[in-house]
Design a protein around this motif. Structure first.
Motif, PDB file in Angstrom:
ATOM      1  N   THR A 151      -6.009  -4.715  -6.590  1.00  0.00           N
ATOM      2  CA  THR A 151      -7.422  -4.556  -6.201  1.00  0.00           C
ATOM      3  C   THR A 151      -8.130  -3.491  -7.052  1.00  0.00           C
ATOM      4  N   ASP A 152      -7.393  -2.477  -7.547  1.00  0.00           N
ATOM      5  CA  ASP A 152      -8.037  -1.491  -8.426  1.00  0.00           C
ATOM      6  C   ASP A 152      -8.564  -2.172  -9.695  1.00  0.00           C
ATOM      7  N   GLN A 153      -7.766  -3.111 -10.216  1.00  0.00           N
ATOM      8  CA  GLN A 153      -8.219  -3.836 -11.423  1.00  0.00           C
ATOM      9  C   GLN A 153      -9.433  -4.708 -11.115  1.00  0.00           C
ATOM     10  N   ALA A 171      -1.446  -5.688  -4.673  1.00  0.00           N
ATOM     11  CA  ALA A 171      -1.305  -4.229  -4.756  1.00  0.00           C
ATOM     12  C   ALA A 171      -2.674  -3.618  -4.482  1.00  0.00           C
ATOM     13  N   THR A 172      -2.724  -2.688  -3.543  1.00  0.00           N
ATOM     14  CA  THR A 172      -4.018  -2.098  -3.176  1.00  0.00           C
ATOM     15  C   THR A 172      -4.033  -0.612  -3.518  1.00  0.00           C
ATOM     16  N   GLY A 173      -5.217  -0.029  -3.582  1.00  0.00           N
ATOM     17  CA  GLY A 173      -5.336   1.417  -3.778  1.00  0.00           C
ATOM     18  C   GLY A 173      -4.820   2.146  -2.540  1.00  0.00           C
ATOM     19  N   GLY A 174      -4.371   3.374  -2.748  1.00  0.00           N
ATOM     20  CA  GLY A 174      -3.740   4.133  -1.667  1.00  0.00           C
ATOM     21  C   GLY A 174      -4.655   4.484  -0.505  1.00  0.00           C
ATOM     22  N   GLY A 175      -5.974   4.339  -0.693  1.00  0.00           N
ATOM     23  CA  GLY A 175      -6.896   4.702   0.381  1.00  0.00           C
ATOM     24  C   GLY A 175      -7.288   3.530   1.280  1.00  0.00           C
ATOM     25  N   VAL A 176      -6.817   2.338   0.923  1.00  0.00           N
ATOM     26  CA  VAL A 176      -7.230   1.119   1.640  1.00  0.00           C
ATOM     27  C   VAL A 176      -6.973   1.155   3.157  1.00  0.00           C
ATOM     28  N   ILE A 233     -17.076  -1.028  -2.739  1.00  0.00           N
ATOM     29  CA  ILE A 233     -16.610  -2.097  -3.641  1.00  0.00           C
ATOM     30  C   ILE A 233     -15.164  -2.465  -3.302  1.00  0.00           C
ATOM     31  N   GLU A 234     -14.399  -1.455  -2.924  1.00  0.00           N
ATOM     32  CA  GLU A 234     -12.997  -1.683  -2.552  1.00  0.00           C
ATOM     33  C   GLU A 234     -12.927  -2.603  -1.329  1.00  0.00           C
ATOM     34  N   ALA A 235     -13.784  -2.357  -0.344  1.00  0.00           N
ATOM     35  CA  ALA A 235     -13.788  -3.187   0.870  1.00  0.00           C
ATOM     36  C   ALA A 235     -14.156  -4.633   0.517  1.00  0.00           C
ATOM     37  N   THR A 292       0.846  -1.173   0.000  1.00  0.00           N
ATOM     38  CA  THR A 292       0.000   0.000   0.000  1.00  0.00           C
ATOM     39  C   THR A 292       0.891   1.235   0.000  1.00  0.00           C
ATOM     40  N   GLY A 293       0.276   2.386  -0.063  1.00  0.00           N
ATOM     41  CA  GLY A 293       1.033   3.624  -0.166  1.00  0.00           C
ATOM     42  C   GLY A 293       0.295   4.554  -1.093  1.00  0.00           C
ATOM     43  N   PHE A 294       0.749   5.788  -1.136  1.00  0.00           N
ATOM     44  CA  PHE A 294       0.031   6.809  -1.893  1.00  0.00           C
ATOM     45  C   PHE A 294       0.042   6.499  -3.392  1.00  0.00           C
ATOM     46  N   MET A 295      -0.865   7.152  -4.108  1.00  0.00           N
ATOM     47  CA  MET A 295      -0.865   7.051  -5.570  1.00  0.00           C
ATOM     48  C   MET A 295       0.531   7.403  -6.081  1.00  0.00           C
ATOM     49  N   ILE A 321     -16.009   5.455 -12.144  1.00  0.00           N
ATOM     50  CA  ILE A 321     -16.711   5.038 -10.917  1.00  0.00           C
ATOM     51  C   ILE A 321     -16.849   6.250  -9.987  1.00  0.00           C
ATOM     52  N   PHE A 322     -15.742   6.990  -9.815  1.00  0.00           N
ATOM     53  CA  PHE A 322     -15.800   8.188  -8.968  1.00  0.00           C
ATOM     54  C   PHE A 322     -16.799   9.199  -9.534  1.00  0.00           C
ATOM     55  N   GLN A 323     -16.744   9.376 -10.858  1.00  0.00           N
ATOM     56  CA  GLN A 323     -17.581  10.399 -11.500  1.00  0.00           C
ATOM     57  C   GLN A 323     -19.068  10.064 -11.436  1.00  0.00           C
ATOM     58  N   TYR A 340     -19.348   4.849  -2.844  1.00  0.00           N
ATOM     59  CA  TYR A 340     -19.643   3.600  -3.555  1.00  0.00           C
ATOM     60  C   TYR A 340     -18.331   2.873  -3.875  1.00  0.00           C
ATOM     61  N   PHE A 341     -17.340   3.636  -4.388  1.00  0.00           N
ATOM     62  CA  PHE A 341     -16.035   3.044  -4.688  1.00  0.00           C
ATOM     63  C   PHE A 341     -15.457   2.363  -3.449  1.00  0.00           C
ATOM     64  N   ARG A 342     -15.537   3.049  -2.295  1.00  0.00           N
ATOM     65  CA  ARG A 342     -14.941   2.484  -1.067  1.00  0.00           C
ATOM     66  C   ARG A 342     -15.647   1.193  -0.646  1.00  0.00           C
ATOM     67  N   PRO A 357     -13.842   2.111 -15.629  1.00  0.00           N
ATOM     68  CA  PRO A 357     -12.578   2.538 -15.024  1.00  0.00           C
ATOM     69  C   PRO A 357     -12.798   3.335 -13.731  1.00  0.00           C
ATOM     70  N   ILE A 358     -11.768   3.354 -12.890  1.00  0.00           N
ATOM     71  CA  ILE A 358     -11.867   4.043 -11.588  1.00  0.00           C
ATOM     72  C   ILE A 358     -12.374   5.489 -11.731  1.00  0.00           C
ATOM     73  N   THR A 359     -11.837   6.209 -12.696  1.00  0.00           N
ATOM     74  CA  THR A 359     -12.264   7.622 -12.868  1.00  0.00           C
ATOM     75  C   THR A 359     -13.771   7.716 -13.066  1.00  0.00           C
ATOM     76  N   ARG A 410      -6.170   9.531 -11.790  1.00  0.00           N
ATOM     77  CA  ARG A 410      -6.315   9.645 -10.339  1.00  0.00           C
ATOM     78  C   ARG A 410      -7.326  10.746 -10.001  1.00  0.00           C
ATOM     79  N   PRO A 411      -8.592  10.345  -9.846  1.00  0.00           N
ATOM     80  CA  PRO A 411      -9.634  11.373  -9.619  1.00  0.00           C
ATOM     81  C   PRO A 411      -9.368  12.260  -8.414  1.00  0.00           C
ATOM     82  N   LEU A 412      -8.719  11.709  -7.375  1.00  0.00           N
ATOM     83  CA  LEU A 412      -8.521  12.514  -6.150  1.00  0.00           C
ATOM     84  C   LEU A 412      -7.526  13.646  -6.361  1.00  0.00           C
ATOM     85  N   LEU A 413      -6.706  13.552  -7.405  1.00  0.00           N
ATOM     86  CA  LEU A 413      -5.715  14.615  -7.643  1.00  0.00           C
ATOM     87  C   LEU A 413      -6.137  15.561  -8.769  1.00  0.00           C
TER      88      LEU A 413
HETATM   89  C1  S3P Z   1      -6.875   6.053  -4.473  1.00  0.00           C
HETATM   90  C2  S3P Z   1      -5.826   5.469  -5.155  1.00  0.00           C
HETATM   91  C3  S3P Z   1      -6.006   4.831  -6.475  1.00  0.00           C
HETATM   92  C4  S3P Z   1      -7.441   4.336  -6.648  1.00  0.00           C
HETATM   93  C5  S3P Z   1      -8.401   5.443  -6.399  1.00  0.00           C
HETATM   94  C6  S3P Z   1      -8.274   6.028  -4.989  1.00  0.00           C
HETATM   95  C7  S3P Z   1      -6.603   6.679  -3.168  1.00  0.00           C
HETATM   96  O1  S3P Z   1      -5.112   3.735  -6.586  1.00  0.00           O
HETATM   97  O2  S3P Z   1      -7.711   3.276  -5.747  1.00  0.00           O
HETATM   98  O3  S3P Z   1      -8.164   6.431  -7.369  1.00  0.00           O
HETATM   99  O4  S3P Z   1      -7.554   6.914  -2.407  1.00  0.00           O
HETATM  100  O5  S3P Z   1      -5.405   6.968  -2.877  1.00  0.00           O
HETATM  101  P1  S3P Z   1      -3.524   3.912  -6.742  1.00  0.00           P
HETATM  102  O6  S3P Z   1      -2.989   4.193  -5.373  1.00  0.00           O
HETATM  103  O7  S3P Z   1      -3.076   2.603  -7.265  1.00  0.00           O
HETATM  104  O8  S3P Z   1      -3.300   5.030  -7.687  1.00  0.00           O
END
Ligand code: S3P
Length: 169
Positions: free
Chosen positions: A31-33, A75-80, A58-60, A6-9, A46-48, A54-56, A42-44, A116-119
């Motif tokens: 897990t993003d895939q 490999a997990t998304g950075g928000g996990v 499905i992520e859980a 894990t770790g930031f985008m 889903i956020f939009q 909702y994304f969180r 695609p993730i973008t 990366r929708p959050l950025l």
């Molecule tokens: C997110 C990171 C993204 C993806 C989503 C949210 C986050 O994954 O899960 O856009 O909250 O940091 P990556 O860390 O693989 O870019």
């Protein structure tokens, strides 16, 4: 036992994860895939169209599924790590590794891509700093922190392999 990255985008979870899986002869899963396949967009998008809550959700669900695996690099998304239950599930059969990255490096690595929708803000550097600050404590819960800013993938992989071999019982 699995290894969760894990770790930031932009911290390198996918590139490090694939190489790590090769070295150890483990499966690799992202897990993003899984989420993109599960929802069918695609993730973008889903956020939009569905929103972050909702994304969180499905992520859980994806985290609960991968927690049942063995001998995988995940490999997990950075928000996990922000969801306590995600960490609880993963800790059952995984060593969780935090790939550390500074906001400046994040922008250098992924500032140009729009996945990366959050950025997607007026000031992505300030946004990255703010999100990292909020996540710091959650990331500190990981078993191992590996700085990535000035390190190549090979060196990062070797650090994780060494730690894993010492802790895999
Ligand atoms: C997110 C990171 C993204 C993806 C989503 C949210 C986050 O994954 O899960 O856009 O909250 O940091 P990556 O860390 O693989 O870019």
């Amino acid at each position: 036992m699995n290894i969760v990255l894990t770790g930031f985008m932009g911290s390198g979870k996918s590139s490090v994860g694939k190489q790590l899986a090769d070295v150890l002869g483990f499966g690799f899963i992202d897990t993003d895939q899984m989420i993109e396949q599960d929802v069918g967009m695609p993730i973008t998008k889903i956020f939009q169209f569905k929103g972050e809550p909702y994304f969180r959700k499905i992520e859980a669900r994806a985290i609960a599924l991968v927690s049942m695996l063995d001998r995988h690099v995940i490999a997990t998304g950075g928000g996990v790590p922000m969801n306590e239950n995600n960490m609880h599930e993963l800790e059952k059969n995984s060593v969780i590794v935090h790939l550390q990255v500074t906001p400046e490096t994040v922008l250098k690595r992924i500032g140009h891509d729009h996945k990366r929708p959050l950025l997607k803000t007026k000031d992505p550097l300030a946004t990255a700093r703010e999100i990292l600050r909020k996540r710091q404590r959650a990331y500190e819960r990981c078993s191992l922190a590996v700085p990535t800013d000035n390190h190549n993938v090979d060196a990062i992989v070797q650090t994780i392999v060494k730690f894993f071999r010492e802790h895999d019982s």
